[in-house]
Design an enzyme around this catalytic site. Structure first.
Site, PDB file in Angstrom:
ATOM      1  N   HIS A 131       0.789  -1.235   0.000  1.00 46.51           N
ATOM      2  CA  HIS A 131       0.000   0.000   0.000  1.00 46.51           C
ATOM      3  C   HIS A 131       0.821   1.286   0.000  1.00 46.51           C
ATOM      4  CE1 HIS A 131      -3.131  -2.823   0.704  1.00 46.51           C
ATOM      5  NE2 HIS A 131      -4.032  -1.991   1.164  1.00 46.51           N
ATOM      6  N   GLY A 179      -1.395  -2.523  -5.795  1.00 48.36           N
ATOM      7  CA  GLY A 179      -2.401  -3.534  -5.504  1.00 48.36           C
ATOM      8  C   GLY A 179      -3.706  -2.903  -5.076  1.00 48.36           C
ATOM      9  N   HIS A 180      -3.630  -1.799  -4.339  1.00 48.63           N
ATOM     10  CA  HIS A 180      -4.823  -1.054  -3.928  1.00 48.63           C
ATOM     11  C   HIS A 180      -4.797   0.305  -4.607  1.00 48.63           C
ATOM     12  CE1 HIS A 180      -8.115   0.639  -1.765  1.00 48.63           C
ATOM     13  NE2 HIS A 180      -8.108  -0.251  -0.787  1.00 48.63           N
ATOM     14  N   HIS A 270     -12.139  -6.828  -5.082  1.00 44.61           N
ATOM     15  CA  HIS A 270     -12.279  -5.981  -3.901  1.00 44.61           C
ATOM     16  C   HIS A 270     -13.036  -4.716  -4.286  1.00 44.61           C
ATOM     17  CE1 HIS A 270     -10.898  -3.263  -0.666  1.00 44.61           C
ATOM     18  NE2 HIS A 270     -10.694  -4.359   0.044  1.00 44.61           N
ATOM     19  N   GLU A 322     -13.619  -9.107   0.546  1.00 43.06           N
ATOM     20  CA  GLU A 322     -14.407  -7.866   0.564  1.00 43.06           C
ATOM     21  C   GLU A 322     -14.825  -7.472  -0.853  1.00 43.06           C
ATOM     22  OE1 GLU A 322     -12.301  -5.774   4.437  1.00 43.06           O
ATOM     23  OE2 GLU A 322     -11.448  -5.398   2.467  1.00 43.06           O
ATOM     24  N   GLU A 338     -19.258  -3.032   2.372  1.00 38.16           N
ATOM     25  CA  GLU A 338     -18.368  -2.218   3.209  1.00 38.16           C
ATOM     26  C   GLU A 338     -18.705  -0.729   3.092  1.00 38.16           C
ATOM     27  OE1 GLU A 338     -13.604  -1.167   3.579  1.00 38.16           O
ATOM     28  OE2 GLU A 338     -14.232  -2.965   2.485  1.00 38.16           O
ATOM     29  N   CYS A 406     -10.097   2.120   8.116  1.00 36.19           N
ATOM     30  CA  CYS A 406     -10.299   2.913   6.900  1.00 36.19           C
ATOM     31  C   CYS A 406     -11.648   3.610   6.880  1.00 36.19           C
ATOM     32  CB  CYS A 406     -10.134   2.029   5.666  1.00 36.19           C
ATOM     33  SG  CYS A 406     -11.167   0.535   5.680  1.00 36.19           S
ATOM     34  N   CYS A 407     -12.689   2.983   7.436  1.00 38.01           N
ATOM     35  CA  CYS A 407     -14.041   3.508   7.279  1.00 38.01           C
ATOM     36  C   CYS A 407     -14.319   4.781   8.075  1.00 38.01           C
ATOM     37  CB  CYS A 407     -15.062   2.429   7.628  1.00 38.01           C
ATOM     38  SG  CYS A 407     -15.041   1.003   6.503  1.00 38.01           S
TER      39      CYS A 407
END
Length: 641
Positions: A131, A179-180, A270, A322, A338, A406-407
């Site tokens: 990340h 990757g993200h 994801h 997810e 999510e 994260c949320c």
């Protein structure tokens, strides 16, 4: 094929929100969320990581390896607040966090506290899971928000130095993608803020390389060559393999890297990664004018909204990875949906709206905001859902914080920036995209125009809009006609006008001076069914009213919720309840339940002998569930329609 017809959202700094419904969430963000989340950044060690990285202190890294992003999202949310009001204490705190971040940056521009403290020799060696580029993207977004709010460049200079380092390495020394996803959309924002096209070019590089030449699969080959990343030892490398490999074979769909963008026919993997990626692609399309990108984004959007989206606007049906699963696979009790994915959907749809002015995207933003996003936070702002189920036996509850946090800061930055989703402008065009009490200023046809709105949503469909132009100016004002309305009436300066819809809008073309628009959208309780292929919802209905999805909670209904059935002739009424859940409109209606007389001593009996009796139910807005004593919840109810 859609065509680019760009409209520009009115910036956060050019508007204010004053809305009976949304004021609670906006004030909560300003007064409580930012303070609470700052405390969590301290308690979790996130801010301490920056101090240690700057000072070379002992103690190592604390938290998830991408925890830097939590601090950056907090900075972004705080910057949006500063864009709309003076807050000396918040500004000092923001400056202090910026100083921490700047001090942790290395001389070549690199910035990531995990690698600085734990593995400085392994930078850029595990793009799949570590990340670095994701964290860089959130830093850039925070920096652009801070620059636009304050005109100061302290954080922008840090972000620019890191972006320059990424630009030096990728495409030359390193050929790879994150990757993200996240850096793609952030780089375009940086290009817009600085006027430097290099950053847009770099975003385009990441978009075009994704899914080509096994760019992420090669990362696993590199990991095999690096001591300490042995998947047999578990840890991050093993986690990466778990989601990227299926039956021993590499499958990049988890990160939308299974095939090049133009060959992707369905939304996969994801769900947060997918939303951030598609938002980045939309930004690249906006800056390059590439209509082919928009065309393909549209096809992916149709797959998502027609086959892979919950009635609440939530996305991502599986906890494993997810991720999205198959068409029409939308389980309720195990729904993942999510909170970050819902927020990512808002980001993507806002960009699609900006590219096209298409009302469909604003409709989905509205549904997602009022349901899938709002459900992610408790009414007092102290607890959060990571995943949002549509059915619960009473064992699923919000939490105060998460190891993977994260949320919560994502919710804060969305609420703090809500003003940019309300209005947009084009060539002699002004769009009202969301009905939220607010005011904003824009320049249209060379004239300064003020717009002020009062709205009763979500509880009623009435709104009043005042338009004041510095000099009388001709332009078209586009009122979005929400997909949920069952009728509408519109008056301009007291005179009723035709409400013939054009592509989801009511266009009002006139010379605007000092004018008032009065709007009334009809709101009825509508039981809706899912597509017959959605097995989880077969024989069930969900109750909706206006932009809201409703649910049953055990707190309001005497029987176990699975016993209630809504018949085709059921009547429903909306009731205003100031005493309930901070003030809501409930849906009260007829239902039937099994008659339990004579069932003692029997487990089974012929269906012909079973009778049902009439009863009533009370449903509450889905976003408000789990704010009382633990109990059952269901969105989808047995129906006989």
């Amino acid at each position: 094929m859609p065509s680019l017809d760009r409209v520009e959202p009115i910036p956060v700094a050019d508007g204010t929100i004053d809305d009976e419904f949304w004021n609670h969430w906006i004030d909560l963000t300003r007064a409580d969320l930012l303070e609470y989340q700052y405390e969590q950044l301290e308690e979790s060690g996130c801010l301490e990581n920056f101090r240690r990285a700057a000072d070379g202190a002992d103690g190592g890294f604390r938290g998830m390896w991408f925890a830097d992003s939590d601090a950056y999202k907090w900075l972004e949310a705080a910057s949006y607040v500063l864009a709309t009001r003076e807050d000396a204490a918040l500004r000092r705190r923001v400056d202090e966090v910026i100083d921490l971040v700047a001090a942790a940056q290395e001389d070549d521009g690199y910035l990531n506290t995990y690698f600085a403290l734990e593995e400085p020799e392994r930078k850029w060696t595990n793009l799949n899971m570590m990340h670095e580029l994701y964290c860089a993207g959130h830093l850039i977004e925070a920096a652009v928000a801070h620059y636009r709010a304050t005109d100061e460049t302290a954080l922008l200079d840090v972000a620019t130095a890191l972006a320059d380092r990424v630009d030096e390495l990728f495409g030359d020394e390193i050929d790879g993608v994150p990757g993200h996803q996240e850096i793609e959309l952030a780089l375009v924002e940086l290009g817009r803020a600085t006027g430097d096209d290099r950053y847009v070019d770099l975003a385009q590089y990441f978009v075009e390389l994704r899914g080509r030449d096994d760019c992420l699969e090669r990362e696993f080959e590199r990991l095999d060559e690096i001591a300490g990343y042995d998947p047999e030892d578990g840890g991050i490398a093993a986690g990466a393999r778990e989601v990227f490999y299926e039956d021993g074979e590499y499958d990049g769909s988890y990160a939308q890297a299974h095939t090049p963008f133009f060959e992707q026919e369905t939304v996969e993997g994801h769900s947060v990664r997918a939303m951030y990626f598609f938002a980045g692609v939309a930004d690249v399309a906006a800056e390059t004018g590439d209509e082919a990108l928009l065309d393909h984004l549209e096809s992916l959007w149709e797959n998502m909204t027609e086959k892979r989206t919950y009635v609440t606007g939530g996305i991502g049906s599986s906890a494993h990875g997810e991720r999205f699963t198959d068409d029409y696979h939308l389980p309720n009790e195990t729904a993942y949906a999510e909170t970050c994915a819902a927020i990512g959907s808002v980001f993507w749809n806002q960009r699609l709206f900006g590219l096209t002015g298409d009302a469909r995207y604003a409709d989905l933003i509205e549904r997602t905001l009022y349901n899938a996003v709002l459900a992610g936070i408790s009414s007092d702002g102290g607890e959060f859902f990571y995943d949002n189920r549509l059915e619960s036996d009473g064992d699923h509850h919000r939490q105060g914080w998460f190891d993977c946090a994260c949320c919560p800061p994502n919710v804060a930055r969305l609420f703090a920036s809500l003003g940019r989703y309300l209005y947009a402008t084009g060539e002699r065009r002004l769009y009202v995209t969301q009905y939220v009490g607010s005011s904003a200023t824009a320049t249209i046809g060379g004239a300064d125009v003020e717009i002020e709105q009062a709205s009763g949503l979500p509880w009623d469909g009435d709104a009043t809009i005042d338009v004041r132009a510095a000099t009388p100016t001709e332009f078209t004002l586009f009122l979005r006609l929400p997909e949920w309305r069952d009728d509408e009436s519109v008056r301009v300066n007291g005179e009723e006008v035709s409400t013939a819809a054009v592509d989801g809008y009511l266009p009002l073309e006139r010379e605007w001076d000092d004018d008032r628009i009065e709007i009334a959208f009809g709101q009825s309780v509508v039981p809706v069914e899912a597509h017959p292929a959605v097995e989880a919802d077969a024989g069930r209905v969900a109750l909706t009213r206006g932009p809201l999805v409703y649910c049953l909670e055990g707190a309001d209904n005497e029987r176990p919720l699975h016993q209630y059935r809504i018949d085709g002739e059921s009547n429903f009424e909306a009731s205003s309840r100031d005493d309930l859940l901070g003030g809501v409109v409930t849906v009260d209606g007829d239902a039937t339940v099994p008659d339990l007389e004579d069932w003692d001593g029997e487990l089974y009996r012929p269906a012909s002998e079973t009778t049902r009796r009439a009863t009533s139910i009370t449903a509450v807005p889905y976003y408000a569930w789990d704010n009382r004593d633990p109990g059952e919840m269901r969105v989808w109810l047995r129906g006989d329609t």
